[in-house]
Scaffold this motif. Structure first.
Motif, PDB file in Angstrom:
ATOM      1  N   HIS A  20     -30.444 -29.374  33.835  1.00  0.00           N
ATOM      2  CA  HIS A  20     -29.686 -28.132  34.004  1.00  0.00           C
ATOM      3  C   HIS A  20     -29.383 -27.785  35.455  1.00  0.00           C
ATOM      4  O   HIS A  20     -28.657 -26.823  35.708  1.00  0.00           O
ATOM      5  N   GLY A  21     -29.957 -28.534  36.388  1.00  0.00           N
ATOM      6  CA  GLY A  21     -29.663 -28.295  37.788  1.00  0.00           C
ATOM      7  C   GLY A  21     -30.578 -27.261  38.425  1.00  0.00           C
ATOM      8  O   GLY A  21     -31.313 -26.532  37.738  1.00  0.00           O
ATOM      9  N   PRO A  22     -30.520 -27.175  39.749  1.00  0.00           N
ATOM     10  CA  PRO A  22     -31.400 -26.233  40.462  1.00  0.00           C
ATOM     11  C   PRO A  22     -31.084 -24.770  40.188  1.00  0.00           C
ATOM     12  O   PRO A  22     -31.928 -23.903  40.385  1.00  0.00           O
ATOM     13  N   GLY A  23     -29.863 -24.486  39.736  1.00  0.00           N
ATOM     14  CA  GLY A  23     -29.512 -23.094  39.445  1.00  0.00           C
ATOM     15  C   GLY A  23     -30.410 -22.483  38.387  1.00  0.00           C
ATOM     16  O   GLY A  23     -30.691 -21.269  38.431  1.00  0.00           O
ATOM     17  N   LEU A  24     -30.867 -23.289  37.437  1.00  0.00           N
ATOM     18  CA  LEU A  24     -31.759 -22.782  36.392  1.00  0.00           C
ATOM     19  C   LEU A  24     -33.060 -22.284  37.007  1.00  0.00           C
ATOM     20  O   LEU A  24     -33.557 -21.203  36.655  1.00  0.00           O
ATOM     21  N   LEU A  25     -33.608 -23.058  37.923  1.00  0.00           N
ATOM     22  CA  LEU A  25     -34.877 -22.673  38.533  1.00  0.00           C
ATOM     23  C   LEU A  25     -34.712 -21.426  39.401  1.00  0.00           C
ATOM     24  O   LEU A  25     -35.607 -20.578  39.444  1.00  0.00           O
ATOM     25  N   ARG A  26     -33.600 -21.317  40.101  1.00  0.00           N
ATOM     26  CA  ARG A  26     -33.386 -20.123  40.917  1.00  0.00           C
ATOM     27  C   ARG A  26     -33.246 -18.876  40.032  1.00  0.00           C
ATOM     28  O   ARG A  26     -33.713 -17.791  40.396  1.00  0.00           O
ATOM     29  N   SER A  27     -32.605 -19.039  38.889  1.00  0.00           N
ATOM     30  CA  SER A  27     -32.505 -17.912  37.954  1.00  0.00           C
ATOM     31  C   SER A  27     -33.882 -17.515  37.432  1.00  0.00           C
ATOM     32  O   SER A  27     -34.199 -16.322  37.313  1.00  0.00           O
ATOM     33  N   VAL A  28     -34.695 -18.524  37.125  1.00  0.00           N
ATOM     34  CA  VAL A  28     -36.059 -18.256  36.660  1.00  0.00           C
ATOM     35  C   VAL A  28     -36.858 -17.547  37.744  1.00  0.00           C
ATOM     36  O   VAL A  28     -37.603 -16.592  37.474  1.00  0.00           O
ATOM     37  N   GLY A  29     -36.697 -17.990  38.985  1.00  0.00           N
ATOM     38  CA  GLY A  29     -37.405 -17.347  40.084  1.00  0.00           C
ATOM     39  C   GLY A  29     -37.026 -15.898  40.252  1.00  0.00           C
ATOM     40  O   GLY A  29     -37.880 -15.035  40.499  1.00  0.00           O
TER      41      GLY A  29
END
Length: 235
Positions: A20-29
């Motif tokens: 899903h790309g790094p954007g998923l992790l930034r959203s989770v953060g």
């Protein structure tokens, strides 16, 4: 965190980040905030760095990222379990949203086709009014004639094979479109578009998980026959 748990959690996060790309992790953060946000941003940056390496397959990229995540300092490791759980939830939400958008697009396309057909049937111009019914009738008779002739030729030894489904489907397409048939499974008790036969929708349906209440409400049309099959209702 136990070594085995750390490996499993790191591998899970790496897989989600790769898919899903790094954007998923930034959203989770952003959702978690605090130290978890700093850890998620760090992993997102690592994901971008690994992704920039050329010539690596997705599987090798996931393994490399998982190894890097396992080597994070202890203050980051304590947040991995929360990040993994929230990332799983967000990835599932994105998948559900995509599936619902796809089903709604198919439903809208079918409704537009049927509206065009109904508009032609009510046109004042006789040529316009009779064209689609005429094409549908000729499509039906041509399909029937082809199937009968092909099977007769096979039984008479003039051909090795009878009617081909692909050819018959192509000939019958105008007739099927006119009568409103979208897929052959429309005759089944539970069409493909029904939630119980949609893996994502069924997994999140009231029988599958309570999470579905946020995305799929009982009675909400998601496709199917006619005006649509509603989740939680029999078709």
């Amino acid at each position: 965190m136990e070594p085995l748990s750390l490996i499993a959690t790191a591998t899970g996060i790496a897989r989600l980040a790769t898919e899903h790309g790094p954007g998923l992790l930034r959203s989770v953060g952003q959702l978690l905030g605090g130290k978890a946000q700093a850890t998620a941003d760090t992993i997102a940056t690592l994901t971008e760095q690994v992704g920039n390496v050329a010539g690596i397959s997705p599987g090798d990229r996931t393994k490399a990222l998982a190894n890097v995540i396992q080597g994070l300092p202890a203050e980051h490791q304590v947040e991995l379990a929360r990040i993994h759980a929230q990332a799983e939830s967000e990835a599932l939400r994105l998948e559900v949203d995509r599936e619902l958008a796809r089903l709604q697009d198919r439903q809208a396309e079918h409704e537009q086709t049927q509206a065009t057909i109904r508009g032609g049937d009510q046109a004042s111009d006789e040529l316009v009014r009779e064209t689609r019914p005429l094409l549908a009738r000729r499509s039906f008779w041509l399909t029937a004639l082809y199937c009968l002739a092909a099977e007769a030729a096979r039984l008479g030894g003039l051909a090795e094979e009878g009617a081909e489904i692909a050819v018959a489907s192509l000939l019958a397409a105008p007739c099927w479109a006119y009568i409103g048939l979208r897929t052959l499974d429309g005759f089944a008790p539970y069409p493909k578009a029904a939630a119980r036969n949609c893996p994502v929708c069924w997994a999140l349906s009231p029988r599958g998980s309570a999470v579905s209440e946020r995305y799929i409400r009982p009675g909400q049309p998601v496709g199917g026959r006619g005006a649509g099959t509603a989740v939680g209702q029999s078709p």
